[in-house]
Design a protein around this motif. Structure first.
Motif, PDB file in Angstrom:
ATOM      1  N   GLU A 121     -26.196   3.039 -21.156  1.00 30.01           N
ATOM      2  CA  GLU A 121     -26.381   1.587 -21.200  1.00 30.01           C
ATOM      3  C   GLU A 121     -25.237   0.947 -21.991  1.00 30.01           C
ATOM      4  OE1 GLU A 121     -29.648  -1.710 -22.760  1.00 30.01           O
ATOM      5  OE2 GLU A 121     -30.140   0.430 -22.736  1.00 30.01           O
ATOM      6  N   ILE A 122     -24.726  -0.146 -21.491  1.00 32.86           N
ATOM      7  CA  ILE A 122     -23.636  -0.848 -22.152  1.00 32.86           C
ATOM      8  C   ILE A 122     -24.188  -2.107 -22.817  1.00 32.86           C
ATOM      9  CG2 ILE A 122     -21.453  -2.058 -21.841  1.00 32.86           C
ATOM     10  CD1 ILE A 122     -20.924  -0.201 -19.464  1.00 32.86           C
ATOM     11  N   GLU A 123     -23.954  -2.227 -24.088  1.00 31.83           N
ATOM     12  CA  GLU A 123     -24.437  -3.405 -24.811  1.00 31.83           C
ATOM     13  C   GLU A 123     -23.609  -4.629 -24.445  1.00 31.83           C
ATOM     14  OE1 GLU A 123     -24.537  -2.751 -28.954  1.00 31.83           O
ATOM     15  OE2 GLU A 123     -25.877  -1.002 -28.849  1.00 31.83           O
ATOM     16  N   SER A 124     -24.313  -5.732 -24.210  1.00 32.25           N
ATOM     17  CA  SER A 124     -23.603  -6.977 -23.853  1.00 32.25           C
ATOM     18  C   SER A 124     -23.254  -7.761 -25.104  1.00 32.25           C
ATOM     19  CB  SER A 124     -24.472  -7.819 -22.926  1.00 32.25           C
ATOM     20  OG  SER A 124     -25.712  -8.095 -23.522  1.00 32.25           O
TER      21      SER A 124
END
Length: 263
Positions: A260-263
């Motif tokens: 998951e990529i943090e926004s």
């Protein structure tokens, strides 16, 4: 009391005035109650396009004797949508047939085919469907040798049904001096079109391009393919589905461990 006749919706991509659809309508009248919704002009190569940016027009026509028929300004997929949801809104067809196309829709051509897109649209709706094509582009093509095969295949689908989401892509060789050898249930040939674009000038000096090219068969000689069947004077029947998921690749990609990529 006799049971009701099967309801058969007929469409195509060559347009409602083509000889191919006239031949198909006459054959289907022997099997059930026929309703036609077909393009008012040729729609070859439209694939699964639908009309979303302009109005769709639908007009009743008496082009076929004793057949309820409509010509539509849209694509083959539009025709099946309108046929099911508007023209036949109170009754679902027992079978949708598309064609008979003037020209082959074997191998990769299925992706570009308006004929098969009408059949696939029906499959999306859960309706058994068949696309019929003849490897002869002539407007006055001879369909006499394929009529018994069309009747046999259509009867079999009416009697046995098809799995949900499946449509049949049926291609026939052009008529020759020899009768067809029979029917082959086969797979879609692995092939592609290698296009060439010829640059030309119009009378006003403006550039335009004319597409040409040749078909490349990567399965040359493989006897389980539709191209082999056609080349050897068989009717080629390929069961097709609209689910284009590459399931083996789904499992492979699960190993990528994408985070998951943090926004």
């Amino acid at each position: 009391m006799y049971p009701p006749k099967p309801l058969i919706l007929v469409s195509n991509d060559d347009g409602i005035t083509s000889l191919g659809i006239r031949t198909l309508v006459e054959l289907m009248q022997e099997l059930g109650d026929v309703v036609v919704v077909a393009p008012d002009s040729p729609q070859s190569g439209m694939g699964h396009a639908i009309t979303i940016g302009e109005p769709l027009r639908l007009h009743a026509t008496e082009i076929f004797k004793d057949v309820r028929a409509y010509e539509c300004s849209g694509t083959p997929a539009d025709c099946v949508k309108l046929g099911k949801h508007y023209v036949l809104k109170d009754r679902t067809p027992d079978l949708v047939v598309s064609g008979i196309n003037h020209g082959s829709n074997s191998s990769i051509s299925i992706l570009y085919s308006g004929t098969m897109s009408a059949a696939i649209e029906a499959a999306i709706e859960g309706i058994p469907a068949i696309g019929f094509s003849l490897c002869d582009f002539a407007p006055n093509a001879d369909f006499s040798h394929v009529k018994p095969y069309i009747m046999q295949i259509a009867k079999a689908v009416l009697e046995n049904g098809l799995p949900k989401g499946v449509a049949l892509n049926v291609n026939f060789p052009k008529k020759s001096g020899e009768p067809l050898k029979g029917t082959r249930i086969c797979r879609q040939t692995n092939g592609k079109w290698e296009e060439e674009f010829e640059k030309r000038k119009d009378p006003h000096g403006r550039s335009y391009f004319w597409m040409a090219g040749k078909f490349v068969n990567y399965d040359e000689g493989m006897e389980d393919t539709d191209e082999w069947a056609l080349a050897n004077n068989y009717a080629a029947v390929v069961p097709c589905q609209y689910d284009m998921t590459a399931y083996q690749t789904v499992e492979l990609m699960k190993q990528w461990q994408l985070e998951e990529i943090e926004s």
